[in-house]
Design an enzyme around this catalytic site. Structure first.
Site, PDB file in Angstrom:
ATOM      1  NE  ARG A 109      18.711 -57.780 -21.715  1.00  0.00           N
ATOM      2  CZ  ARG A 109      18.571 -57.006 -22.800  1.00  0.00           C
ATOM      3  NH1 ARG A 109      19.444 -57.078 -23.784  1.00  0.00           N
ATOM      4  NH2 ARG A 109      17.561 -56.166 -22.892  1.00  0.00           N
ATOM      5  CG  HIS A 136      12.406 -56.822 -23.147  1.00  0.00           C
ATOM      6  ND1 HIS A 136      12.955 -56.310 -21.986  1.00  0.00           N
ATOM      7  CD2 HIS A 136      13.116 -56.271 -24.169  1.00  0.00           C
ATOM      8  CE1 HIS A 136      13.948 -55.496 -22.299  1.00  0.00           C
ATOM      9  NE2 HIS A 136      14.064 -55.452 -23.610  1.00  0.00           N
ATOM     10  CD  GLN A 139      11.967 -52.045 -25.717  1.00  0.00           C
ATOM     11  OE1 GLN A 139      13.158 -52.279 -25.583  1.00  0.00           O
ATOM     12  NE2 GLN A 139      11.527 -50.952 -26.325  1.00  0.00           N
ATOM     13  CG  ASP A 231      12.188 -58.249 -31.271  1.00  0.00           C
ATOM     14  OD1 ASP A 231      13.320 -57.764 -31.489  1.00  0.00           O
ATOM     15  OD2 ASP A 231      11.964 -59.053 -30.329  1.00  0.00           O
ATOM     16  CB  CYS A 271      12.388 -53.567 -28.691  1.00  0.00           C
ATOM     17  SG  CYS A 271      12.798 -55.103 -29.546  1.00  0.00           S
ATOM     18  NE  ARG A 299      13.984 -50.271 -22.594  1.00  0.00           N
ATOM     19  CZ  ARG A 299      14.806 -51.289 -22.842  1.00  0.00           C
ATOM     20  NH1 ARG A 299      15.318 -51.439 -24.052  1.00  0.00           N
ATOM     21  NH2 ARG A 299      15.124 -52.163 -21.900  1.00  0.00           N
TER      22      ARG A 299
HETATM   23  N1  NVA Z   1      13.542 -60.564 -28.918  1.00  0.00           N
HETATM   24  C1  NVA Z   1      14.821 -59.906 -28.773  1.00  0.00           C
HETATM   25  C2  NVA Z   1      14.677 -58.606 -28.038  1.00  0.00           C
HETATM   26  C3  NVA Z   1      15.953 -57.833 -27.897  1.00  0.00           C
HETATM   27  C4  NVA Z   1      15.778 -56.559 -27.134  1.00  0.00           C
HETATM   28  C5  NVA Z   1      15.784 -60.829 -28.056  1.00  0.00           C
HETATM   29  O1  NVA Z   1      15.378 -61.466 -27.084  1.00  0.00           O
HETATM   30  O2  NVA Z   1      16.934 -60.928 -28.470  1.00  0.00           O
HETATM   31  N1   CP Z   2      15.656 -53.199 -26.664  1.00  0.00           N
HETATM   32  C1   CP Z   2      16.627 -53.643 -25.855  1.00  0.00           C
HETATM   33  O1   CP Z   2      16.383 -54.260 -24.824  1.00  0.00           O
HETATM   34  O2   CP Z   2      17.875 -53.319 -26.258  1.00  0.00           O
HETATM   35  P1   CP Z   2      19.249 -53.878 -25.668  1.00  0.00           P
HETATM   36  O3   CP Z   2      19.285 -55.358 -25.989  1.00  0.00           O
HETATM   37  O4   CP Z   2      20.312 -53.111 -26.363  1.00  0.00           O
HETATM   38  O5   CP Z   2      19.262 -53.657 -24.192  1.00  0.00           O
END
Ligand code: NVA
Ligand code: CP
Length: 311
Positions: A109, A136, A139, A231, A271, A299
């Protein structure tokens, strides 16, 4: 399970997978969920190890991959970028090659999408994109699984994504394109999804006939929708833009008026993590249309399917 066609592959974007392959992962996720609930052991990854590099925070993704590896009979290593040498400037290429000598898969990540591409280029083991600024994809496998559980089909469904044209919007465009779900991204002017992503997803959609569109009108997008998705307005790494974005996004909220124009049996997805009162109201998040905690649970099952197929 038969994940033979995916063995050794990287999982960077849903664009790289056929509709059949994605459907196979969803079916495998459903099967693994049933096995887990019935207490039937499924140690498909006995003796295997997953290295998990996190350059951003995570609750769901970390839990899903870590618990998932354990339930599959393997082991997962949490590698915070703050603690490993990557955080002190060791290159992605060197990190990829060192990890490849010791683990059976790498999950990462991070920020720029080019970082996961670089990791995949140098790694000899499968690399899984667990979120970049652009995409992502893991997800969305869980999201599709949740939609399948509730609706029993994909073709012809309408999904309206209300909010930022961000990583979630992009992966939902690819997921919709591949599975035949019409996707509309409703966002303020200037926050539209990446044009190359949209073009590429539209090319993917030719096969399924899914209609992908971008709008600045949330009410119009939500009309007759089967799925409403949102989101956070400011993603990880955009903390300095949060205040400015709030002023642009205040009309891009899933609330009861939006639910009222959608289909009667509309499902609301997010998400998570959510900011109540911002992109979604408390009433909708906790209301009867919300499946966000099934989505979060999935998930685990969906990521086990990905791991079992790739590693
Ligand atoms: N768009 C959000 C998704 C988190 C799971 C981010 O990138 O922070
Ligand atoms: N939706 C998601 O990816 O959650 P986290 O950021 O908690 O992993």
């Amino acid at each position: 399970m038969d994940g033979s066609t995916l063995k050794g592959r990287d999982f960077l974007s849903l664009h790289d997978f056929s509709s059949e392959e994605i459907l196979g992962l969803i079916q495998s996720g459903l099967d693994l969920k049933a096995k887990q609930k019935a207490g039937i052991p499924h140690p498909y990854l006995q003796g295997k190890t997953l290295g998990m590099i996190f350059e951003k925070s995570s609750t769901r993704t970390r839990l899903a991959f870590e618990v998932g590896m354990y339930q599959l009979g393997g082991h997962a290593l949490f590698l915070s970028a703050r603690d490993i040498q990557l955080g002190r400037g060791e290159t992605i290429a060197d990190t990829a090659r060192v990890l490849s000598r010791m683990v059976d898969g790498i999950m990462i990540r991070t920020f720029g999408h080019e970082i996961v591409v670089e990791m995949a280029r140098w790694a000899d083991v499968p690399v899984i994109n667990a979120l970049t600024d652009l995409l992502h994809p893991t997800q969305v496998v869980a999201d599709l699984m949740t939609i399948w559980e509730q609706k029993g089909r994909f073709q012809g469904l309408k999904l309206a994504f209300i909010g930022d044209g961000n990583n979630m919007a992009h992966s939902l465009l690819f997921g919709g394109a591949k599975m035949g779900i019409d996707v509309t991204i409703a966002c303020p002017k200037g926050y539209e999804p990446n044009a190359d992503v949209l073009k590429s997803a539209q090319a993917d959609a030719v096969e399924t006939g899914a209609v992908l569109s971008v709008s600045n009108d949330p009410l119009q997008a939500a009309k007759d929708a089967d799925i409403l998705y949102t989101d956070v307005w400011a993603s990880m790494g955009e903390e300095d833009q949060a205040e400015e974005k709030e002023s642009h996004f205040k009309n891009y909220q899933i609330n009861e008026s939006l639910v009222a124009v959608a289909k009667k049996d509309v499902m609301v997805l997010h998400c998570l993590p959510a900011k109540r009162g911002k992109e979604i109201t408390e009433a909708v998040l906790e209301g009867p249309h919300s499946f966000v905690f099934d989505e979060a649970e999935n998930r685990l099952h969906a990521h086990k399917a990905i791991l079992a197929a790739l590693l």
